[in-house]
Design an enzyme around this catalytic site. Structure first.
Site, PDB file in Angstrom:
ATOM      1  N   CYS A  97       0.882  -1.401  -0.212  1.00 25.17           N
ATOM      2  CA  CYS A  97       0.197  -0.004   0.079  1.00 25.17           C
ATOM      3  C   CYS A  97       0.916   1.299  -0.104  1.00 25.17           C
ATOM      4  O   CYS A  97       0.498   2.151  -0.839  1.00 25.17           O
ATOM      5  CB  CYS A  97      -0.982   0.113   0.972  1.00 25.17           C
ATOM      6  SG  CYS A  97      -1.962   1.324   1.279  1.00 25.17           S
ATOM      7  N   CYS A 120      -4.794  -2.108   5.306  1.00 26.28           N
ATOM      8  CA  CYS A 120      -4.416  -0.881   5.122  1.00 26.28           C
ATOM      9  C   CYS A 120      -5.515  -0.188   4.196  1.00 26.28           C
ATOM     10  O   CYS A 120      -6.070  -0.779   3.185  1.00 26.28           O
ATOM     11  CB  CYS A 120      -3.190  -0.751   4.074  1.00 26.28           C
ATOM     12  SG  CYS A 120      -2.700   0.797   3.434  1.00 26.28           S
TER      13      CYS A 120
END
Length: 361
Positions: free
Chosen positions: A102, A199
């Site tokens: 991420c 995330c």
């Protein structure tokens, strides 16, 4: 934050949490030309979505600070480069780190590239890490002041160019002080709970998430001598060192937990073991190979010794580099390790400096 002599432009990734809110406030106070950016990512339609509430909180903070606010749509990047990547890695029998992906593909991928195209001087996030400019004019990534919140482990993919245009305003502040600052600035996120889990998506059982894309399949749990002692719902969903997610049907008089020490995705079996008296597991290894490396400042030399974390919050272990090429590096552990997991990140340190990292192969 040091005061700036001119109005340098900075785009702050505002998630609707307290850390990014205080980051924006500190930058505004220091004299930067601040714009808040909420990153919208892909979320599955079968979970309770919180992005609208998070975006509203970020908007309210921006309004309180009197800064512009925009929404950046990175759904495609997140779906392809974080979610699809994670599923593919699990299918292949590896255990990826979606938070690293991420940061690499979304926060310091799509967001960073878009911001630079707008002509800003910096991007900023609420990460607990520090960036230091050295006398050599290189940039050093260091651990956050709050050791309980340090996030340098997830940032090992950053480059010199990115560090030169990145700010971590709360990196040298401890979490309790961040909340005090949020109250001082009158921010509605001051007492908001920290987000946990995957995330951006948040708290979600990773196995439930994976089972939407990977079919569960009953398999055998084996002892280290090859005997069938239990069952599981799929080797794909289990990780080396894990002590849950399988059922032991053949109990012994030794009432101690079992841990996964080997998994075979092709045969759909996992091998489990008790911990030894010293705390290690069966099959501990003294060497580790990594690939997809990124060295933040300098490429290490064979024979160099430093510390490594192979999992977030793990106590750093001493390693020596024994072999290095463009495609891989091999390290020797001072103390044998029993939870080295293919797909996870190995992140290297020298005191408080994050040297870089790679993916365990």
């Amino acid at each position: 934050m040091k005061a700036v002599t001119r109005k340098q432009k900075v785009y702050v990734g505002m998630s609707g949490g307290v850390d990014s809110s205080v980051s924006a406030a500190l930058l505004k106070e220091a004299g930067y030309d601040v714009t808040g950016v909420f990153i919208k990512v892909w979320q599955p339609d079968w979970i309770t979505c919180t992005w609208r509430e998070d975006r509203l909180d970020a908007m309210r903070v921006a309004a309180k600070l009197g800064i512009p606010f925009v929404t950046l749509d990175l759904e495609k990047e997140y779906k392809e480069e974080v979610v699809d990547y994670m599923i593919a890695e699990y299918k292949a029998g590896r255990t990826p780190n979606p938070d690293v992906a991420c940061n690499r593909s979304v926060k310091f991928g799509g967001f960073y590239k878009w911001a630079m195209m707008q002509g800003v001087d910096f991007v900023a996030t609420g990460h607990y890490a520090q960036i230091k400019r050295l006398s050599t004019k290189d940039y050093q990534l260091s651990t956050g002041r709050d050791s309980n919140k340090d996030q340098s482990y997830f940032l090992w993919t950053l480059t010199q160019e990115q560090l030169a245009h990145t700010l971590f305003p709360v990196g040298d502040i401890e979490k309790p002080e961040v909340r005090k600052l949020a109250h001082k600035f009158g921010l509605i996120t001051a007492d908001k709970k920290d987000s946990q889990g995957l995330c951006f998506i948040g708290k979600i059982d990773i196995k439930d998430f994976l089972k939407r894309s990977i079919s569960a399949k009953k398999g055998k749990v084996l002892s280290v001598d090859g005997k069938v002692i239990g069952t599981h719902d799929g080797a794909t969903f289990l990780t080396i060192g894990e002590r849950r997610g399988f059922t032991i049907t053949h109990k012994t008089t030794l009432d101690a937990p079992y841990y996964v020490v080997v998994k075979d995705v092709k045969k759909n079996t996992v091998t489990v073991s008790h911990k030894e008296p010293g705390g290690s597991l069966e099959g501990a290894v003294s060497e580790m190979t990594i690939k997809d490396m990124n060295w933040i400042r300098e490429i290490p030399k064979v024979g160099d010794t430093f510390f490594v974390r192979t999992r977030y919050r793990q106590t750093p272990e001493s390693v020596t580099l024994v072999s290095l090429s463009k495609s891989k590096a091999v390290f020797h552990f001072k103390n044998s390790q029993s939870t080295i997991t293919p797909g996870q990140s190995a992140v290297f340190y020298s005191e408080d400096e994050c040297l870089g990292g790679g993916v365990i192969s």
